[in-house]
Design a protein around this motif. Sequence first.
Motif, PDB file in Angstrom:
ATOM      1  N   ASP A 252       0.857  -1.189   0.000  1.00 66.24           N
ATOM      2  CA  ASP A 252       0.000   0.000   0.000  1.00 66.24           C
ATOM      3  C   ASP A 252       0.892   1.237   0.000  1.00 66.24           C
ATOM      4  OD1 ASP A 252      -1.983   1.840   0.194  1.00 66.24           O
ATOM      5  OD2 ASP A 252      -2.750   1.163   2.139  1.00 66.24           O
ATOM      6  N   ARG A 254       0.054   4.312   0.507  1.00 60.68           N
ATOM      7  CA  ARG A 254      -0.337   5.370   1.450  1.00 60.68           C
ATOM      8  C   ARG A 254       0.550   5.452   2.688  1.00 60.68           C
ATOM      9  NH1 ARG A 254      -6.306   4.178   2.825  1.00 60.68           N
ATOM     10  NH2 ARG A 254      -5.315   2.171   3.212  1.00 60.68           N
ATOM     11  N   THR A 272      -9.051   4.271   0.419  1.00 62.82           N
ATOM     12  CA  THR A 272      -8.827   2.842   0.171  1.00 62.82           C
ATOM     13  C   THR A 272      -7.369   2.600  -0.194  1.00 62.82           C
ATOM     14  OG1 THR A 272      -9.489   3.147  -2.144  1.00 62.82           O
ATOM     15  CG2 THR A 272     -11.201   2.474  -0.579  1.00 62.82           C
ATOM     16  N   PRO A 273      -6.856   1.378  -0.008  1.00 62.65           N
ATOM     17  CA  PRO A 273      -5.447   1.108  -0.321  1.00 62.65           C
ATOM     18  C   PRO A 273      -5.114   1.382  -1.783  1.00 62.65           C
ATOM     19  CG  PRO A 273      -6.388  -0.674   0.985  1.00 62.65           C
ATOM     20  CD  PRO A 273      -7.522   0.210   0.602  1.00 62.65           C
ATOM     21  N   VAL A 274      -3.851   1.765  -1.996  1.00 66.64           N
ATOM     22  CA  VAL A 274      -3.326   1.984  -3.350  1.00 66.64           C
ATOM     23  C   VAL A 274      -2.215   0.956  -3.535  1.00 66.64           C
ATOM     24  CG1 VAL A 274      -2.311   3.641  -4.947  1.00 66.64           C
ATOM     25  CG2 VAL A 274      -3.897   4.435  -3.180  1.00 66.64           C
ATOM     26  N   PRO A 275      -2.533  -0.246  -4.012  1.00 69.85           N
ATOM     27  CA  PRO A 275      -1.525  -1.307  -4.092  1.00 69.85           C
ATOM     28  C   PRO A 275      -0.573  -1.118  -5.266  1.00 69.85           C
ATOM     29  CG  PRO A 275      -3.624  -2.104  -4.918  1.00 69.85           C
ATOM     30  CD  PRO A 275      -3.866  -0.708  -4.427  1.00 69.85           C
ATOM     31  N   ASP A 311      -5.380   7.626  -7.222  1.00 64.53           N
ATOM     32  CA  ASP A 311      -5.403   6.268  -7.765  1.00 64.53           C
ATOM     33  C   ASP A 311      -6.295   6.260  -8.995  1.00 64.53           C
ATOM     34  OD1 ASP A 311      -5.124   3.606  -8.171  1.00 64.53           O
ATOM     35  OD2 ASP A 311      -6.284   2.957  -6.426  1.00 64.53           O
TER      36      ASP A 311
END
Length: 413
Positions: A252, A254, A272-275, A311
Amino acid sequence: MSVELPLWRALAAYRVLTCGYAVALYVHAYPSLRHPLPGGVYMGALVVWTFATLGRLRNAERCTPPFLVADLVVAVSGVLLTSVVDVPERIASGSFTLPSIWTAGSVLAWAVKGGWRWAAPAASVVAVADLVERGTASPETLHNLVLVWIAAIAIGYVVEVARASERTLARALQIEAATRERERLARDIHDNVLQVLAMVQRRGDQAGGEAAELGRLAGEQEVALRSLISGAPAPEPPPPAGGTPAPDGPADLRPLLSRYASGRVTVSAPGTPVPLDPGAAAELAAAVGAALDNVRRHAGEQAHAWILLEDEPDAVLVTVRDDGPGIPEGRLAAAAREGRLGVAQSIRGRLRDLGGGAELVSVPGQGTEVELRLPKAPRRTAAAPGGPVASGVRNEPAGAADTGRTGGGGSTP
């Protein structure tokens, strides 16, 4: 009220009622018994034991293992004594034992106390005693034993499920109460403490000198306190160059960027996660760190910077913007000729190797914006020396600094 309390009350009532039922059966069969006196002594002891132990059936703490063992001994003793008191013909015909169905109450006490794992052995002991008393495994005897065994295990399992549900409910109520208290404290902190820290930061910046240092500390504490009351992890110092190896699996982005947050650096990221690939995420975060280093080096310690993480469907976009003096026209070209390649290598080089690009937009007197774009499926390329992958610096006239973004930031070479 505990979910177990009704079970203990029902068990106590069951034992009293079945004790009376066993006494009634004994009185009715008295004329036909072979040795009624021992049976009468046992029935009297059963009545005394039943009423004397009612206090043990109030909760699991009072129903101790020694009591359960003694209670089971009383039940098994009555079953085995039946073969002495009653005549063989009545026993063979399937007549009731002396304790009758009171025996099931003893097994159920084990089930309520310890669940099905305790109930199964207790039911097995009673089953063996019944088989010894009957002398044969008749279908009727086996039927009754299976019923007792299944009932004990089923009730024991229900008790275990009820206890687990009660623990889950209690934990949920604790979390709800803690959340409400946290929200109340967050409101109070937001209305009072955070405003005071923000005011101290502004006044310190205006006063300068030692007051400026105090303002900087107040700003850092404001950021940390906001992270605390929002439930987000507190910002950590930026990782050193060549930090720890990246973990397996997507990372992630972030948390990697949130480490740069401070009183003068604001980080805005999606909820939300930014993978990203761990290596790509680390390189992108390092490029952002290089941009912030340029802000501190060339725009001064008092300059503010903003990091905006976006994202997009096919790419990850990170914008770094500052409120410094901007980059004079031709400054980057001059820095490259002098051998200072901070922007060319630390920022553009990293993005180029990942298959992305970096674009700098500078407005003299109004700051600099660095836009880092990385495709979702990055690929490392071996670009030829000097081969442009990212665009260069665009110097725009004053007043053109507004790019339509909120947040973000930039750096000077």
